[in-house]
Motif scaffolding. Sequence first.
Motif, PDB file in Angstrom:
ATOM      1  N   THR A 120      30.359 -18.778 -12.533  1.00 43.76           N
ATOM      2  CA  THR A 120      29.988 -19.737 -13.575  1.00 43.76           C
ATOM      3  C   THR A 120      29.886 -21.102 -12.927  1.00 43.76           C
ATOM      4  O   THR A 120      30.819 -21.537 -12.252  1.00 43.76           O
ATOM      5  N   GLU A 121      28.725 -21.704 -13.049  1.00 42.34           N
ATOM      6  CA  GLU A 121      28.584 -23.047 -12.501  1.00 42.34           C
ATOM      7  C   GLU A 121      27.540 -23.868 -13.241  1.00 42.34           C
ATOM      8  O   GLU A 121      26.453 -23.397 -13.503  1.00 42.34           O
ATOM      9  N   SER A 122      27.920 -25.064 -13.603  1.00 46.39           N
ATOM     10  CA  SER A 122      27.014 -26.037 -14.228  1.00 46.39           C
ATOM     11  C   SER A 122      26.194 -25.446 -15.368  1.00 46.39           C
ATOM     12  O   SER A 122      24.977 -25.615 -15.426  1.00 46.39           O
ATOM     13  N   GLY A 123      26.862 -24.724 -16.239  1.00 46.15           N
ATOM     14  CA  GLY A 123      26.184 -24.180 -17.412  1.00 46.15           C
ATOM     15  C   GLY A 123      25.467 -22.867 -17.181  1.00 46.15           C
ATOM     16  O   GLY A 123      24.827 -22.346 -18.080  1.00 46.15           O
ATOM     17  N   ALA A 124      25.552 -22.334 -15.968  1.00 50.33           N
ATOM     18  CA  ALA A 124      24.896 -21.059 -15.656  1.00 50.33           C
ATOM     19  C   ALA A 124      25.949 -19.973 -15.447  1.00 50.33           C
ATOM     20  O   ALA A 124      26.906 -20.173 -14.697  1.00 50.33           O
TER      21      ALA A 124
ATOM     22  N   LEU B 193      21.494 -22.606  -6.424  1.00 49.20           N
ATOM     23  CA  LEU B 193      22.025 -21.365  -5.867  1.00 49.20           C
ATOM     24  C   LEU B 193      21.811 -21.326  -4.362  1.00 49.20           C
ATOM     25  O   LEU B 193      20.719 -21.659  -3.889  1.00 49.20           O
ATOM     26  N   PRO B 194      22.812 -20.909  -3.601  1.00 50.02           N
ATOM     27  CA  PRO B 194      22.625 -20.780  -2.158  1.00 50.02           C
ATOM     28  C   PRO B 194      21.801 -19.531  -1.828  1.00 50.02           C
ATOM     29  O   PRO B 194      22.089 -18.448  -2.341  1.00 50.02           O
ATOM     30  N   LEU B 195      20.779 -19.660  -1.006  1.00 50.91           N
ATOM     31  CA  LEU B 195      19.937 -18.525  -0.623  1.00 50.91           C
ATOM     32  C   LEU B 195      20.049 -18.266   0.874  1.00 50.91           C
ATOM     33  O   LEU B 195      20.590 -19.073   1.619  1.00 50.91           O
ATOM     34  N   ARG B 196      19.491 -17.145   1.302  1.00 52.66           N
ATOM     35  CA  ARG B 196      19.426 -16.786   2.734  1.00 52.66           C
ATOM     36  C   ARG B 196      18.010 -17.017   3.227  1.00 52.66           C
ATOM     37  O   ARG B 196      17.067 -16.462   2.672  1.00 52.66           O
TER      38      ARG B 196
END
Length: 323
Positions: free
Chosen positions: A166-170, A207-210
């Motif tokens: 859960t982060e920043s409303g997501a 979101l962190p991506l690769r």
Amino acid sequence: MSNLEPNPQEAICGGQTTAVAVAPTRDVLPGREVVIGTRGMVVNRTLPNRDRRMVGAWCFADHFGPEDVATGPGMRVPPHPHTGLQTVTWLIEGEVLHRDSLGNEQLIRPGQLNLMTAGAGISHSEESPQHRSPVLHGVQLWVALPEHDRHGEPGFEHHARLPSLTESGAAITVFVGELDGAASPARRYSPLVGAEIILAPGADTTLPLRPDFEYAALTLAGTVEVDGNSLEPGPLLYLGSERRDLAVRADGAGLALLLGGEPFDEQIVMWWNFIGRDHDEIVEVREAWMAGRGFGTVRGYDGDSLPAPPMPTSPLKPRGRQR
Ligand code: MN
């Protein structure tokens, strides 16, 4: 689910011969309406797409509903076979009852994962249960199995609990693979990720991506802004690779899926519910299904199995992963 088109075409997908976008991109790929089932339920199919066959090993994406299933039989997909793939069923609303030739009978609800690995061959049915919610809404996705694993034993997994962030409303649920330290227990055979992102009004997150994965986003409800693109239900937004993060926000409530994976470097042939490597192999598994060989028996479904449609008269030429 099953590809229930009366005249499915062969689709040749994957392989590194043509473009994996080796840079961030924002390609809006329209979906197409496909009628499935005996009652004419309409799904929005975004993979395979005319301009983009696969995203990682993700090779099929059907978005169905929201559909009124309060009256009539609801979803009824008779027993049918699969080879060379995994089916991923994810619901937003409602329920689906799965039965397979291994003897599994499993009801799936929103937030849960049904993952079926076809390997060399399995058959299953999917239907709305007798007692059900009035609305059905969800997706079915397919994942191509690599050569090393596609001849293996079939299997089925149901995951009622999956990791969430859960982060920043997501509110993010990772159903396959790993995202931001949350790892799904679901069995996978190639580097892959699938996540549901539920956005509260005003949610704004990164979101962190690769960088070595390619990614795509699919909105299932509301309007979701992905890397600045306002995305409504319908098209798939292909995002390319070489990304380290992704901005996702929404003014109102919204729901989107993030799909990604290492570009699939094998060329595959998809026809009806089968994934193989060449036309002859597809002809062989089709004949096996029609002869009642190699796919077991689904018990408990009230109705006949699906016959395979006729093969296209001429095999398609390989066309690479982009087209
Ligand atoms: Mn199926």
